[in-house]
Design a protein around this motif. Structure first.
Motif, PDB file in Angstrom:
ATOM      1  N   ASP A  44       0.948  -1.264  -0.114  1.00  0.00           N
ATOM      2  CA  ASP A  44       0.048   0.023  -0.025  1.00  0.00           C
ATOM      3  C   ASP A  44       0.926   1.246   0.000  1.00  0.00           C
ATOM      4  OD1 ASP A  44      -2.134  -1.438   0.330  1.00  0.00           O
ATOM      5  OD2 ASP A  44      -2.356  -1.502   2.355  1.00  0.00           O
ATOM      6  N   MET A  45       1.992   1.058   0.397  1.00  0.00           N
ATOM      7  CA  MET A  45       2.638   2.320   0.923  1.00  0.00           C
ATOM      8  C   MET A  45       4.235   1.860   1.358  1.00  0.00           C
ATOM      9  SD  MET A  45       1.229   3.696   4.459  1.00  0.00           S
ATOM     10  CE  MET A  45      -0.392   4.182   3.525  1.00  0.00           C
ATOM     11  N   GLU A  46       5.246   2.805   1.367  1.00  0.00           N
ATOM     12  CA  GLU A  46       6.328   2.460   2.028  1.00  0.00           C
ATOM     13  C   GLU A  46       6.442   2.503   3.287  1.00  0.00           C
ATOM     14  OE1 GLU A  46       9.197   5.646   0.195  1.00  0.00           O
ATOM     15  OE2 GLU A  46       9.443   4.501  -1.337  1.00  0.00           O
ATOM     16  N   LEU A  75      -0.761   6.980   9.280  1.00  0.00           N
ATOM     17  CA  LEU A  75      -1.916   6.366   9.256  1.00  0.00           C
ATOM     18  C   LEU A  75      -2.358   6.582  10.693  1.00  0.00           C
ATOM     19  CD1 LEU A  75      -1.197   3.083   7.435  1.00  0.00           C
ATOM     20  CD2 LEU A  75      -2.224   5.175   6.695  1.00  0.00           C
ATOM     21  N   GLY A  76      -3.783   5.933  11.036  1.00  0.00           N
ATOM     22  CA  GLY A  76      -4.151   6.149  12.244  1.00  0.00           C
ATOM     23  C   GLY A  76      -3.947   4.905  12.925  1.00  0.00           C
ATOM     24  N   ASP A  77      -4.094   4.793  14.318  1.00  0.00           N
ATOM     25  CA  ASP A  77      -4.265   3.637  15.083  1.00  0.00           C
ATOM     26  C   ASP A  77      -5.073   2.551  14.715  1.00  0.00           C
ATOM     27  OD1 ASP A  77      -2.892   2.281  17.527  1.00  0.00           O
ATOM     28  OD2 ASP A  77      -4.934   2.605  18.604  1.00  0.00           O
ATOM     29  N   GLY A  78      -4.792   1.312  14.404  1.00  0.00           N
ATOM     30  CA  GLY A  78      -5.782   0.353  14.128  1.00  0.00           C
ATOM     31  C   GLY A  78      -6.041   0.066  12.666  1.00  0.00           C
ATOM     32  N   ASP A  79      -5.342   1.164  11.907  1.00  0.00           N
ATOM     33  CA  ASP A  79      -5.325   1.094  10.065  1.00  0.00           C
ATOM     34  C   ASP A  79      -5.046  -0.234   9.804  1.00  0.00           C
ATOM     35  OD1 ASP A  79      -7.218   3.434  10.334  1.00  0.00           O
ATOM     36  OD2 ASP A  79      -5.321   4.667   9.484  1.00  0.00           O
ATOM     37  N   LEU A 103       6.339  -9.643   2.509  1.00  0.00           N
ATOM     38  CA  LEU A 103       4.904  -8.921   2.489  1.00  0.00           C
ATOM     39  C   LEU A 103       4.291  -9.064   3.650  1.00  0.00           C
ATOM     40  CD1 LEU A 103       3.663  -7.111   0.152  1.00  0.00           C
ATOM     41  CD2 LEU A 103       2.286  -9.125  -0.345  1.00  0.00           C
ATOM     42  N   VAL A 104       4.015  -8.041   4.502  1.00  0.00           N
ATOM     43  CA  VAL A 104       3.318  -7.938   5.838  1.00  0.00           C
ATOM     44  C   VAL A 104       2.015  -7.299   5.634  1.00  0.00           C
ATOM     45  CG1 VAL A 104       3.428  -7.473   8.116  1.00  0.00           C
ATOM     46  CG2 VAL A 104       5.512  -8.197   7.052  1.00  0.00           C
ATOM     47  N   LYS A 105       0.821  -7.889   5.962  1.00  0.00           N
ATOM     48  CA  LYS A 105      -0.344  -7.149   6.402  1.00  0.00           C
ATOM     49  C   LYS A 105      -0.729  -7.311   7.801  1.00  0.00           C
ATOM     50  CE  LYS A 105      -5.106  -7.218   4.409  1.00  0.00           C
ATOM     51  NZ  LYS A 105      -6.101  -7.972   3.414  1.00  0.00           N
ATOM     52  N   GLY A 106      -0.930  -5.908   8.087  1.00  0.00           N
ATOM     53  CA  GLY A 106      -1.170  -5.845   9.894  1.00  0.00           C
ATOM     54  C   GLY A 106      -1.972  -4.332  10.040  1.00  0.00           C
ATOM     55  N   ARG A 108       0.034   2.926  20.266  1.00  0.00           N
ATOM     56  CA  ARG A 108      -0.062   3.016  21.634  1.00  0.00           C
ATOM     57  C   ARG A 108       0.997   2.953  22.300  1.00  0.00           C
ATOM     58  NH1 ARG A 108      -3.982  -1.817  22.353  1.00  0.00           N
ATOM     59  NH2 ARG A 108      -2.819  -2.395  20.653  1.00  0.00           N
ATOM     60  N   GLY A 109       2.130   2.254  21.829  1.00  0.00           N
ATOM     61  CA  GLY A 109       3.497   2.105  22.524  1.00  0.00           C
ATOM     62  C   GLY A 109       4.298   3.468  22.207  1.00  0.00           C
ATOM     63  N   ARG A 110       5.535   3.279  22.676  1.00  0.00           N
ATOM     64  CA  ARG A 110       6.629   4.204  22.747  1.00  0.00           C
ATOM     65  C   ARG A 110       6.940   4.182  21.042  1.00  0.00           C
ATOM     66  NH1 ARG A 110      11.281   2.309  25.931  1.00  0.00           N
ATOM     67  NH2 ARG A 110      10.455   0.268  25.428  1.00  0.00           N
ATOM     68  N   GLU A 111       6.734   3.136  20.279  1.00  0.00           N
ATOM     69  CA  GLU A 111       7.253   3.090  19.031  1.00  0.00           C
ATOM     70  C   GLU A 111       6.207   2.585  17.901  1.00  0.00           C
ATOM     71  OE1 GLU A 111      10.345   0.050  16.754  1.00  0.00           O
ATOM     72  OE2 GLU A 111      10.902   0.637  18.831  1.00  0.00           O
ATOM     73  N   LEU A 112       6.192   3.130  16.868  1.00  0.00           N
ATOM     74  CA  LEU A 112       5.277   2.467  15.881  1.00  0.00           C
ATOM     75  C   LEU A 112       5.403   0.972  15.663  1.00  0.00           C
ATOM     76  CD1 LEU A 112       3.113   2.879  13.403  1.00  0.00           C
ATOM     77  CD2 LEU A 112       5.057   3.361  12.167  1.00  0.00           C
ATOM     78  N   GLN A 113       4.320   0.037  15.561  1.00  0.00           N
ATOM     79  CA  GLN A 113       4.462  -1.135  15.450  1.00  0.00           C
ATOM     80  C   GLN A 113       3.194  -1.592  14.395  1.00  0.00           C
ATOM     81  OE1 GLN A 113       4.288  -3.374  19.161  1.00  0.00           O
ATOM     82  NE2 GLN A 113       6.305  -2.965  19.492  1.00  0.00           N
ATOM     83  N   LEU A 114       3.408  -2.855  13.866  1.00  0.00           N
ATOM     84  CA  LEU A 114       2.407  -3.504  12.984  1.00  0.00           C
ATOM     85  C   LEU A 114       2.017  -4.619  13.849  1.00  0.00           C
ATOM     86  CD1 LEU A 114       3.650  -3.257   9.316  1.00  0.00           C
ATOM     87  CD2 LEU A 114       1.754  -1.655  10.618  1.00  0.00           C
TER      88      LEU A 114
END
Length: 98
Positions: free
Chosen positions: A14-16, A23-27, A84-87, A92-98
């Motif tokens: 979808d993007m780099e 994006l928003g939390d949960g997208d 290829l990861v879909k997540g 919510r944490g200190r760092e962006l995660q998928l």
């Protein structure tokens, strides 16, 4: 990720990774990259899971592979693997995660 493999992977995303922070939390998002590192861990119940660092040419993100998916995808979770990861975005944490 130059070359035919990198181009084929980029066509399915979808993007780099760097853009995921917008994006928003949960997208839900699909990104692709190279596994830079793998950390295998266990939940308090003793179930295995992993945290991987997925990187593309623009940036990187931590991906949590929960116990329910860990068993299925564990053979792919190796450094230098192309994934290829879909997540879902987790802000919510200190760092962006998928």
């Amino acid at each position: 990720m130059d070359g035919p493999r990198g181009e084929a992977l980029a066509a399915k995303t979808d993007m780099e990774i760097l853009e995921v922070a917008d994006l928003g939390d949960g997208d839900l998002v699909t990104v692709g990259g190279i596994v830079a590192s793998v950390s295998r861990r266990y939940t308090k119940k003793g179930d295995p899971y992993a945290q991987i660092r997925l990187e593309d040419l623009a940036g990187g993100v931590t991906v949590v592979v929960f116990p329910g998916q860990y068993e299925q995808f564990q053979p792919m979770l190796e450094p230098d693997a192309l994934l290829l990861v879909k997540g879902r975005v987790d802000l919510r944490g200190r760092e962006l995660q998928l």
